[in-house]
Scaffold this motif. Structure first.
Motif, short mmCIF file in Angstrom:
data_model
loop_
_atom_site.label_atom_id
_atom_site.label_comp_id
_atom_site.label_asym_id
_atom_site.label_seq_id
_atom_site.Cartn_x
_atom_site.Cartn_y
_atom_site.Cartn_z
N LEU A 249 0.81 -1.22 0.00
CA LEU A 249 0.00 0.00 0.00
C LEU A 249 0.84 1.27 0.00
N GLU B 170 2.56 2.51 -2.34
CA GLU B 170 2.50 3.24 -3.61
C GLU B 170 1.37 4.26 -3.65
N TYR B 171 0.47 4.21 -2.67
CA TYR B 171 -0.66 5.14 -2.68
C TYR B 171 -0.38 6.40 -1.88
N GLN B 172 0.87 6.67 -1.58
CA GLN B 172 1.23 7.93 -0.95
C GLN B 172 1.01 9.08 -1.93
N ARG B 173 0.67 10.22 -1.39
CA ARG B 173 0.55 11.45 -2.18
C ARG B 173 1.38 12.53 -1.52
N SER C 279 -9.84 7.86 -2.43
CA SER C 279 -9.49 7.02 -3.56
C SER C 279 -9.96 5.60 -3.28
N ILE D 241 -9.69 1.60 -4.01
CA ILE D 241 -8.62 0.70 -4.43
C ILE D 241 -9.17 -0.73 -4.47
N THR E 68 -2.62 -5.32 -3.90
CA THR E 68 -3.31 -4.73 -5.05
C THR E 68 -2.75 -5.18 -6.39
N ALA F 279 -9.00 4.76 0.46
CA ALA F 279 -7.85 5.51 0.98
C ALA F 279 -8.29 6.94 1.27
N TYR G 80 -7.19 10.58 2.31
CA TYR G 80 -6.04 11.47 2.38
C TYR G 80 -6.40 12.68 3.24
#
Length: 737
Positions: free
Chosen positions: A344, A346-349, A396, A398, A410, A438, A440
């Protein structure tokens, strides 16, 4: 030649005599000249005999007979249309075709064809001979029964006898498949630690052993539907608590369910079976036979839908004689998300880690394809969200699956389409799936955060000074001062809690407690503002120096907010605290337990404000007839600003603090709200002549050298003398408006 009358008379008599003789011919004859001749009735055979007949003429009569393949409905061989009629004769009822044939009746005939498993090897079209499929398979080097199956020929067919440990699920003409009964291991770790799992494994192991032991024919075997119902009943003991203790337990349960469905489904009688319990909802499609099925499959239930095809569900390997596809959803299975999982990251912003939550029911997809890690074609799984959400760039959706390591992952699953109600996932492998949401955190500009914190610190310091002033300044003691004191106390506590805990969302219980404190003390601020409006109204409209008993003040200022918070917390406790802030959730209407009272109080205070200003204008006119218009406007303006600040109209902008609103509005609210303590201090302390005199007296005690200076300053100020006289003469206990 000429005839006389006599001759003509003789000829007429002779003609009449001939007619009399012709009239005497029998039936079936007709006259021809002076003779009676036979009539051929068969010239009109259809009228005389009917359809499907042969007509035979006889001397003076005729008769009819049915053609081959037809018979008279009255049984007579010879008949006429009056006493008979021909209909088709079903030769197949007489067994005219031989053994191993299929008789097909035709109009006026029949047709013999060989049954499946037979062929015609002689010249007799009505005779068929059994085909020895086992011998043909041996000649053609075909393994029709599998490695562990022995082919036995029968009349018109064959059957495969499976060795121990193998079965063809009572579909005897299909290859024998290996049964791995040891996979239902009762002695494994999860089976011992997870209550109820051992019972399921034991039940499925017994069923598996009964299938794999040919000598135990009928012993221990149960119908597929009965076994399926027992299985789902047993799973309720595990799923009913709604939460499994560890990821190991989740993996063990999901794996057991998948293996059990693979064992039970081929034993089901119907091609489509649906079964729903309090904890599960399943739909299973099964195809049996020698030919591998093709075409699309669509399975659905209340929470999910599956779109796949039979080719993918069966696989590309050897066809075992059956194919299945199953969709199973768990109604109360709560699987937590390990937010530290590498899958998970990779889902950083912008370097910010979101918070995750499972936002759909967990569903399992089971197919007979033994290789589901890499499907030849992807499948679509539609998952309904737990609740409808508003579209936001801070959320988001997922598509995730439960991997063998016991965590949500994922890879191989992609979001095909998503809206507020559901998400369509396209997956290249099969497992148990769910939608992860997700969340944020909303990122306010650094300048806005800095302004808010600095303003709150200033506000807290000013509130401390205000509290000390209202508590110890004797010259202003009274009802309004008491209201100001407790308004500042509520605002002070709210600002401190806001500054320290608004963003501390972990642990969840602590965050909910912070949200409840903010709810209570901010409501308290508004209730004390309302009491101030009521006091102003009573002072100006009813009795100028009216007071309210402290008991009533405390009951309203602290009791009413407490009742509102208790009712809200009992009705919707989980709505206190969000994933971003420790405040009331904007979902399900709980926020109106705050904004509802706030709007009501603001409307009341606006009413009190208008009446107060109007009455003040009348009093200014009556008490000071010489007051100029400019001074009236100045006085009204100052009063209006003070009332606006005190009555909290600036809180209208509060709705934009915890949502993505206009940044300008967010700045306005942050500045005004964070400086509210400073505004209270300025309005009620620094602008009050009596308070300034108290400050001067206090400073003169601290700094004796300045005592004479303050004394001279007070003596030269006419309003100071007037104030001193007022205090020594007719003290009312209320600060000047």
């Amino acid at each position: 030649m000429e005839f006389g009358n006599k001759e003509l008379l003789i000829l007429g008599l002779m003609w009449m005599l001939g007619k009399c003789i012709a009239i005497g011919c029998k039936q079936g004859y007709d006259t021809e000249g002076r003779d009676c001749v036979d009539v051929d009735e068969c010239e009109h055979a259809l009228e005389q005999c009917g359809e499907h007949t042969n007509c035979f003429n006889t001397e003076g009569s005729f008769y009819c007979q049915c053609k081959s393949g037809f018979k008279n409905i009255r049984g007579a061989v010879n008949f006429t249309a009056i006493n008979g009629q021909c209909q088709d004769e079903n030769e197949c009822t007489t067994g005219i075709c031989g053994h191993g044939t299929n008789c097909e009746n035709l109009i006026g005939g029949f047709k013999c064809t060989c049954l499946s498993g037979y062929n015609n090897v002689s010249n007799d079209p009505n005779s068929c001979t059994d085909i020895n499929e086992c011998k043909q398979a041996e000649i053609n080097q075909e393994d029709i029964c599998g490695e562990k199956g022995t082919c036995k020929n029968t009349n018109g067919s064959y059957w495969c006898k499976c060795q121990k440990g193998h079965t063809n699920y009572d579909n005897k003409t299909t290859p024998c498949s290996e049964l791995s009964c040891d996979s239902f291991n009762v002695d494994s770790g999860p089976a011992q630690s997870l209550k109820g799992l051992a019972n399921i494994l034991s039940m499925m192991r017994n069923s598996c052993l009964a299938l794999s032991n040919p000598s135990a024919a009928g012993e221990g075997k149960a119908q597929g539907e009965v076994l399926l119902e027992k299985f789902f009943t047993a799973t309720e003991t595990i799923l009913s608590p709604g939460h499994l203790e560890s990821s190991q337990h989740v993996t063990a349960l999901l794996g057991t369910v998948e293996k059990s469905i693979l064992l039970i489904a081929p034993q089901l009688k119907h091609n489509l079976t649906k079964m729903e319990t309090t904890e599960t909802d399943a739909e299973i499609a099964v195809k049996k036979g020698k030919t591998q099925p093709t075409g699309p499959i669509h399975l659905t239930n209340e929470n999910a839908a599956l779109d796949i095809d039979w080719e993918t569900a069966t696989g590309t390997g050897r066809y075992p004689g059956f194919a299945l596809a199953a969709l199973l959803s768990y109604k109360n299975l709560n699987i937590p998300v390990d937010e530290s999982s590498e899958e998970l990251k990779e889902y950083q912003r912008d370097g910010v880690d979101p918070s995750f939550q499972v936002f759909s029911k967990v569903v399992s997809v089971v197919v007979s394809n033994p290789s589901t890690e890499h499907l030849s074609r992807s499948v679509n799984i539609t998952l309904r969200h737990l609740e409808d959400t508003e579209e936001s760039h801070n959320v988001s959706y997922i598509c995730a699956y439960w991997n063998e390591r016991g965590a949500w992952a994922t890879d191989g699953c992609y979001q095909e389409h998503s809206n507020a109600s559901y998400t369509v996932c396209r997956c290249e492998h099969l497992s148990s799936f769910a939608v992860l949401m997700a969340l944020y955190p909303m990122k306010h500009p650094f300048a806005l955060i800095l302004v808010g914190k600095i303003g709150l610190i200033i506000s807290i310091l000013c509130l401390v000074l205000s509290i000390l002033t209202f508590k110890f300044c004797r010259s202003i003691q009274g009802t309004r001062t008491t209201i100001h004191l407790h308004l500042c106390i509520c605002l002070f506590v709210a600002d401190v809690v806001f500054l320290a805990g608004i963003s501390q969302t972990k642990p969840v219980g602590g965050c909910r407690f912070v949200a409840a404190l903010l709810h209570y003390f901010f409501l308290g601020v508004f209730l004390w503002m309302l009491l101030e409006g009521v006091q102003l109204y009573r002072m100006v409209v009813q009795v100028f120096n009216a007071t309210i008993r402290p008991l009533y003040l405390f009951a309203a200022g602290y009791g009413v907010p407490l009742v509102i918070v208790i009712v809200s917390a009992i009705s919707r406790p989980k709505q206190y605290g969000t994933d971003e802030y420790c405040w009331l959730s904007l979902k399900n209407g709980l926020i109106w337990s705050f904004y509802g009272p706030v709007c009501f109080i603001i409307i009341l205070n606006v009413y009190f404000f208008i009446i107060t200003v109007w009455k003040l204008a009348q009093k200014f006119t009556s008490l000071n007839p010489e007051l100029s218009e400019l001074r009236k406007i100045k006085a009204f303006t100052v009063t209006a600003i003070a009332q606006m600040c005190i009555l909290g109209l600036m809180w209208v902008f509060g709705a934009f603090l915890f949502s993505d609103g206009t940044i300008v509005v967010a700045y306005i609210f942050t500045i005004l709200n964070s400086l509210q303590g400073a505004l209270v201090f300025v309005m009620h302390c620094l602008l009050s002549k009596q308070v300034r005199d108290e400050y001067a007296h206090f400073l003169s005690c601290i700094c004796p050298s300045q005592k004479k200076r303050y004394s001279d300053l007070s003596s030269t100020n006419p309003s100071s003398s007037q104030s001193q006289g007022s205090r020594s003469g007719n003290h009312t206990g209320e600060s000047q408006i």
